[in-house]
Design an enzyme around this catalytic site. Sequence first.
Site, PDB file in Angstrom:
ATOM      1  N   GLY A 258       0.806  -1.217   0.000  1.00  0.00           N
ATOM      2  CA  GLY A 258       0.000   0.000   0.000  1.00  0.00           C
ATOM      3  C   GLY A 258       0.839   1.268   0.000  1.00  0.00           C
ATOM      4  O   GLY A 258       0.543   2.225  -0.717  1.00  0.00           O
TER       5      GLY A 258
ATOM      6  N   ASN B 270      -4.673  -7.623  -2.418  1.00  0.00           N
ATOM      7  CA  ASN B 270      -3.766  -6.464  -2.423  1.00  0.00           C
ATOM      8  C   ASN B 270      -4.329  -5.295  -3.247  1.00  0.00           C
ATOM      9  O   ASN B 270      -3.991  -4.142  -3.017  1.00  0.00           O
ATOM     10  CB  ASN B 270      -2.414  -6.823  -3.065  1.00  0.00           C
TER      11      ASN B 270
ATOM     12  N   GLN C 106      -6.974  -3.636  -3.610  1.00  0.00           N
ATOM     13  CA  GLN C 106      -7.800  -2.570  -3.034  1.00  0.00           C
ATOM     14  C   GLN C 106      -6.963  -1.340  -2.665  1.00  0.00           C
ATOM     15  O   GLN C 106      -7.483  -0.245  -2.520  1.00  0.00           O
ATOM     16  CB  GLN C 106      -8.545  -3.168  -1.819  1.00  0.00           C
TER      17      GLN C 106
ATOM     18  N   CYS D 258      -2.204  -7.986  10.103  1.00  0.00           N
ATOM     19  CA  CYS D 258      -2.555  -7.629   8.728  1.00  0.00           C
ATOM     20  C   CYS D 258      -4.020  -7.594   8.341  1.00  0.00           C
ATOM     21  O   CYS D 258      -4.702  -6.594   8.522  1.00  0.00           O
ATOM     22  CB  CYS D 258      -1.802  -8.563   7.795  1.00  0.00           C
TER      23      CYS D 258
END
Lengths: 70, 271, 74
Positions: free
Chosen positions: B40, B69, B71, B187
């Site tokens: 991110g 991932n 998003q 996470c």
Amino acid sequence: MKSLQINGQIRQFLPQEMPSTLSALLEKLGIGATTVVAEVDGQIVRPEEFTRTAVRDGQTIELIKFMGGG
Amino acid sequence: MSLTEEQIQRYSRNIILEQVGGAGQEKLLSSRVLIVGLGGLGSPAALYLAAAGVGTIGLLDGDVVDLTNLQRQVIHHTKDVGKRKVASARSKIRAVNPDAAVRSHDVWARADSIREIIREYDFVIDATDNFPAKFLINDACYFEGIPFSHAGILQFEGQLMTVIPGKTACYRCVFAGPPPGNAGAPCGQAGVLGVLSGVIGSLQATEAIKCLLGIGELLTGSLLTYSALTMDFRKVPAKRRADCALCGQDPTITSLVDEGKVTCNRKGCKR
Amino acid sequence: MTAKLDLRGVPCPLNLVKVKLAIEKVAVGDILEIEIDDGEPIQNLPVSLGRQGQEILETTEQQGYFCLKVRRRL
């Protein structure tokens, strides 16, 4: 009333409800004691020191979260 | 080194800036930045540094692109699911700007190899997603004397701090070590607003560019916190600690160690 | 010393970028002579250069374009 500035915001407490230590303050705020470090009047306080760190009227406290995401 | 006609056009909005100019642009083109973690935070950081004309971009991540991932990890596209993250990121960087040379390190950040990698760079961006890696990067950058940007995100909040090793407060001056147990929230379980990583990762790229150019004031000596819910940006002062185990007067950390190990086996997770 | 730069046919804001790059190459106090088009360039460039702290010494109209003398101040 007694007050603390917590993360930039003033919070007031009735004298009998004023937390006496950092641990008591975190409990009152519903914050897990292992999820933050604190800064009291500019001095960093590690989690293991929370129970013996006194909190007094008028102090500036920063609660800094552990953020591991990326 | 002199700018080509195409470079003059490509970087015109940089060059016009009083604090950048042609000399600053040439400096960026000869600079090397390592991004550790292509998730991110690393995604926007890599894209903006590439677009700005940072000449060498190092990419360090041993992971593959996972559907979950996408998003927030905007450098990876739907067609990249299953590909190595460094390969996926490299192709986007080259597409954005062929001036950017990419060095791929398809490995995890580990105590036995990270120092040799980071010493090849002028600035490091810590865009990792776990505490052991964040402390490892802090320590490695301290031993190698490389400035870096720390950042972390969680749900709707992020934090950021730039460290000039030996001169300004390090990550350990604020957080002595990883939080006990799962206090940092693992996470996938905590969730994160995708655009939050865009905000914080872009700020990291900003710090890298400022540091490379030597302009403005770096975010050293304070930790910037951001809340997406309230739109509050706050700077919390962070002073060096004389008793810091790494950069204090009597250090107890004198070599790199892997802090903790991988504890989560969920797919796409490395805690 | 005087350096020269022909920016006729170079649109805004690329002409400003080129002037900036050229000014970085002359010494502070030296003069850069620039040729620019009528219209947008002559309206914008002197103002932008002034704002960036450079000194416009002279503006002369030629046939269909302008000649600008700029002294590097910063």
